[in-house]
Structure formats: structure tokens, C-alpha cells
Scaffold this motif. Structure first.
Motif, PDB file in Angstrom:
ATOM      1  N   ILE A  71      -4.031   8.189  -9.507  1.00  0.00           N
ATOM      2  CA  ILE A  71      -5.182   7.228  -9.559  1.00  0.00           C
ATOM      3  C   ILE A  71      -6.469   7.592 -10.215  1.00  0.00           C
ATOM      4  O   ILE A  71      -6.812   9.130  -9.877  1.00  0.00           O
ATOM      5  CB  ILE A  71      -5.264   6.711  -7.993  1.00  0.00           C
ATOM      6  N   ILE A 131      -4.223   1.620  -0.552  1.00  0.00           N
ATOM      7  CA  ILE A 131      -3.403   1.574  -1.635  1.00  0.00           C
ATOM      8  C   ILE A 131      -2.245   2.165  -1.039  1.00  0.00           C
ATOM      9  O   ILE A 131      -2.162   3.515  -0.769  1.00  0.00           O
ATOM     10  CB  ILE A 131      -3.955   2.249  -2.779  1.00  0.00           C
ATOM     11  N   ARG A 132      -1.026   1.472  -1.285  1.00  0.00           N
ATOM     12  CA  ARG A 132       0.378   1.824  -1.109  1.00  0.00           C
ATOM     13  C   ARG A 132       0.651   2.789   0.263  1.00  0.00           C
ATOM     14  O   ARG A 132       1.352   3.644   0.280  1.00  0.00           O
ATOM     15  CB  ARG A 132       0.706   2.773  -2.191  1.00  0.00           C
ATOM     16  N   LEU A 134      -3.936   2.816 -11.935  1.00  0.00           N
ATOM     17  CA  LEU A 134      -2.835   3.386 -10.861  1.00  0.00           C
ATOM     18  C   LEU A 134      -1.663   3.448 -11.789  1.00  0.00           C
ATOM     19  O   LEU A 134      -1.174   2.802 -12.498  1.00  0.00           O
ATOM     20  CB  LEU A 134      -2.574   2.165  -9.861  1.00  0.00           C
ATOM     21  N   ILE A 170     -10.121   0.617 -11.501  1.00  0.00           N
ATOM     22  CA  ILE A 170      -8.989   1.398 -10.927  1.00  0.00           C
ATOM     23  C   ILE A 170      -7.885   1.501 -11.887  1.00  0.00           C
ATOM     24  O   ILE A 170      -7.219   0.410 -12.323  1.00  0.00           O
ATOM     25  CB  ILE A 170      -8.362   1.030  -9.527  1.00  0.00           C
TER      26      ILE A 170
END
Length: 484
Positions: A437, A388-389, A432, A430
Motif C-alpha cells: 500500500i 483495509i482487508r 493498493l 491510496i
């Protein structure tokens, strides 16, 4: 410091930081956070006259743990929140160094707060007082002063009163440290909220089979859930053991059956509420619909705290989203409250797919504020990784049934991890939010909460699978139509 001086200084700070917020890439979109300064424990959670009230520990004058007041948010639906001036600020001798954590109850149409008054001396010693304040409207409070003094046998680390009513009697639990440097939860009883009788230790680090279970127990909460009694507590001083107790301080719960009115509370083992990096000091309340709802501090006091990049912008920490609690097989299940679905933008993205020995992403998954549901149908993969990112990774190793969350350390960018063991991985839900998170695993059987600080242009979510897995994906961009 007089109350008026606090309010004037806070007003000046809010005005000074207003423009700074608009350019801050890490300001959260749907989590509660301080406008300026340091936030920690949620306090006084209550639905009062139809309105949800969330108070919180707040040092508006710096990003360190200095004197605290009670910040204040309200909401009609647990989604859209309005910020108000602080409801309790240090103004009296018994709280001169902070209005510390506590709780709220409704009595004859009034909101009554209980909190710890903190007094520190130059020689490092301190005094603690459990205090009461009353409001007719939930915003303006008249302080009534201390109602519980420090009993014999305890250090001045005696704080965080949680009050409730059962069978016509008021009860209070307080987090404590004994003279033997052992954590404990102390029970009091009252018929009028003014005179309190000490009952004794309800639970502690050397009771019910526990051994050396922490040198201080903070932020206790005690409530009924599905015909059992649950004690939430945040013990300090637990040693890391396998995948347990990986943070500096922990938050968790015991489930048992209380002999009402006594200190008899035989209970089971301690279970952590959250397996991530940033979760502490949770508190619950029951709303008018009968739900038991919890919020936690999305932060922790540890060596990484001072390295969070938001400090350069004059603020640090936030609260979790509201979570509804259920009890199944003596274990707490946590789920995001249903009201949060209001944030979903129309349309969304749905996909059913199979992945086999490959790395894949979808441009529809990219984003910095979103909700993602992943269901694993046929899972024959040895490992599944969701990056993630370029800052977080969720990794499931099927061979050892371990789920791990990895992130870059705030201090130096090195990788650190938290993990738990599962019988199998069924789904991930999830939330975000720019720099936060919250991951609900297998319908909320386990939860991971963490802050992270990715680059603003890093928005991708990438799947890497070793083996074969069938998955269902759902994703919504989230948007608030009203400003916090």
C-alpha cells in the motif's frame, strides 16, 4: 564467480520458480519486484534514448543480503515494464562481493554507470571502490574499473555514488562514514568522469546545526528543484523522537542553496520522505519532460525482514511506484506519476456520502488491486478509521491531529503503528496492490508506504466514524494489459 556462471544460474532459477509465481497470492501486480531472491536499492534511474531504465540491487540466489548484482527493468511509459538479464554482476577483483548501488548518466550517446565495488575479507574487514561501466545500448556494459579510491579519514562504509553535471562540470556525491563514526556525504568533481578531485564533506551529522545525526549516511542524491538544491540521504542511527524516525533506518532530505563547485551547502532541517513501515534508499532522475521522478525500495533491513511470508516462495521486497516531486515552501510534495492512470479499468466507482457515528462499507470498494481517492469535505468527526482487508487501518484522530497507519506484524501478528501530525486531513490517495500500500496524504504532503500480507479472501474496506463527516469517494480497479 564469472559473469557467465551468474547468468546461467539465474536462468535456471527463473525457470524453477516460474510455476511458483502463478500460485503466489502476494505477488504484486504493478510494482517492480524480483523474479526470485532479494531486491533492495533502486539504482541507475535514467531515461535513455526515450526508454526508462530502472536498475536495482539484487541477490538472485537467496532472500538474504548476499553478493549483489544490478537487476534491470525497462519501460516506455513508467507503467508496463520488461525484465532483462542483470547488467552488472560481480566478475572482477574490485567487486568480487557485490556490485553495490550507484547511478547512471548519458554521455555522448552512451550510458555510463557508476557503482560501488564491494570486497569483503575473512577477518570481517572490507574494501570499497567507486567504479565505472559504459554501454552503447543501455544493456551491455564494459567495465572500466575503479575511478575513485577510499580517501583518508573514512571507513570502508563509503558507497553509493550519484553523478550529475552542472555548469559544464561533473560532480559525484558518495555516502560515507568518518573514522569518528559519523555519517557524511562526500563531494567530488571531474571534467572527464575518469579523474576525480576530492572536494570534501558536503553535508554531515555534525554540520549545519546537526548533532549526532547518524553513524552512516547512505544513498545520497543531490539535485536542483524549483530553484533550490535538495540533498536526499538515508541516515542510519537516528534515535526515535515523538512521531519521527520510527523505523530502524530513515530516508529524507535537506533543502538549501549550494555554492556550486564548493562544499558550501547551508540547509534547513531534515524531513522524512515517507512515514510508513517500508521505505528506504530512494533515488531520483529527471526525465525528458523535465520532471523529477523518484522510486524507493519498498522494504528495509530490520528485525521483521526475515519474517515476510514471500520468503517461503523464494523472493522478498519490491520498489515503490514512480513518484513526481515538487517543492512547496521548502517541503517536497510527492505525487504518483500521471501515467499510472492508464491502469484504471473503465467505469470505476464514485460516491458522495455522509457518515455519522457508524460503520459502513460498499461492495464496490472491495478488491486487492485498486486505486482509491477519499476527499473529506465537512469533517466534524472525532475519529475516522479505514480498515483495509482486516490487516491495515488508517486512523485520523482530529482532537490531536494525528494520522496513524496500523498493521499486523509479520513475526507474530501483533499490531504496530506509524504516525504523523497534520493541521487537518483533506484527502487520501491510496494505491493498493495485493501485498503493498502507498498512501498519499493531503496531495502528497505526507506519504505512508507499507507491505502487508492479508488473506486472499479478505477484500473489504470498512469505514468507521465517530462523529460526522462528508466524504467523496472514487475507486478504480487496476489492471495491467501486459505482463511484467
Amino acid at each position: 564467480m564469472q559473469q557467465l556462471n551468474w547468468h546461467e544460474r539465474i536462468s535456471h532459477l527463473l525457470e524453477a520458480y516460474k510455476e511458483n509465481h502463478s500460485s503466489d497470492p502476494h505477488r504484486l501486480q504493478f510494482h517492480l519486484m524480483p523474479a526470485v531472491g532479494l531486491l533492495n536499492d533502486p539504482n541507475g534511474l535514467i531515461q535513455y534514448k526515450g526508454t526508462y531504465h530502472v536498475f536495482f540491487q539484487w541477490n538472485p540466489f537467496g532472500t538474504v543480503h548476499g553478493p549483489k548484482c544490478w537487476g534491470h527493468y525497462t519501460s516506455q511509459d513508467l507503467v508496463y515494464w520488461q525484465n532483462h538479464q542483470p547488467s552488472l554482476v560481480p566478475s572482477e577483483w574490485y567487486e568480487k562481493d557485490g556490485c553495490y548501488s550507484g547511478s547512471a548518466v548519458e554521455v555522448d550517446g552512451d550510458m555510463v554507470l557508476f557503482y560501488s565495488g564491494n570486497v569483503k575479507h575473512e577477518d570481517g574487514t572490507r574494501e570499497t571502490y567507486q567504479c565505472m561501466a559504459v554501454s552503447h545500448n543501455g544493456f551491455d556494459f564494459e567495465k572500466k574499473g575503479p575511478v575513485v579510491l577510499l580517501p583518508e579519514g573514512y571507513t570502508a562504509h563509503f558507497r553509493d555514488p550519484k553523478v550529475w553535471k552542472r555548469d559544464g562540470v561533473w560532480y559525484m556525491v558518495v555516502g560515507a562514514q568518518t573514522f569518528y563514526q559519523e555519517g557524511a556525504v562526500v563531494l567530488f568533481a571531474s571534467v572527464d568522469l575518469k579523474e576525480w578531485e576530492l572536494k570534501g564533506i558536503l553535508a554531515g551529522s555534525h554540520l549545519n546545526g546537526l548533532t549526532d545525526f547518524g553513524y552512516m549516511w547512505e544513498c545520497p542524491d543531490f539535485f536542483e528543484l524549483d530553484d533550490q538544491d535538495v540533498l536526499l540521504v538515508s541516515p542510519q542511527g537516528l534515535e526515535e523522537k515523538e512521531s519521527f524516525y520510527q523505523n530502524e533506518f530513515q530516508s529524507g532530505y535537506f533543502v538549501g542553496k549550494w555554492q556550486v563547485g564548493t562544499t558550501e551547502f547551508p540547509h534547513g532541517e531534515f524531513h522524512e520522505l515517507d512515514r510508513g513501515f517500508d521505505f528506504y534508499a530512494p533515488q531520483t532522475f529527471q526525465d525528458k519532460a523535465g520532471r523529477r521522478i523518484m522510486l524507493g525500495w519498498m522494504g528495509i533491513t530490520d528485525e521483521q525482514e526475515s519474517f515476510q511470508p514471500t520468503i517461503e516462495r523464494g523472493w522478498v521486497h519490491a520498489l515503490t511506484i514512480p513518484r513526481e516531486l515538487e517543492l512547496k515552501n521548502s517541503r517536497i510534495i510527492q505525487k504518483p506519476v500521471q501515467e499510472l492512470k492508464q491502469m484504471r479499468e473503465a467505469g470505476g466507482f464514485k460516491c458522495q456520502t455522509s457518515l455519522e457515528n457508524e460503520t459502513k462499507t460498499w461492495h464496490e470498494l472491495s478488491g486487492i488491486v485498486s486505486e482509491l481517492v477519499i476527499r473529506f469535505q465537512q469533517n466534524h468527526a472525532e475519529t475516522i478509521e479505514i480498515e483495509i482487508r482486516k490487516n491495515l487501518s488508517i486512523i485520523y484522530d482530529k482532537q490531536i491531529n494525528r494520522l496513524t497507519l496500523k498493521r499486523k506484524r509479520f513475526e507474530d501478528g501483533k499490531i504496530e503503528s506509524r504516525s504523523c501530525f497534520l493541521d487537518k486531513l483533506e484527502d487520501l490517495h491510496i494505491y493498493l496492490d495485493t501485498s503493498a500500500i502507498e498512501i498519499f496524504v493531503n496531495g502528497g504532503q505526507e506519504v505512508f508506504t507499507a507491505r502487508f500480507f492479508a488473506e486472499d479472501n479478505e477484500k473489504e474496506i470498512i469505514f468507521t466514524v465517530n462523529g460526522h463527516v462528508d466524504i467523496d469517494l472514487e475507486k478504480w480497479n487496476l489492471r495491467l494489459q501486459k505482463r511484467l
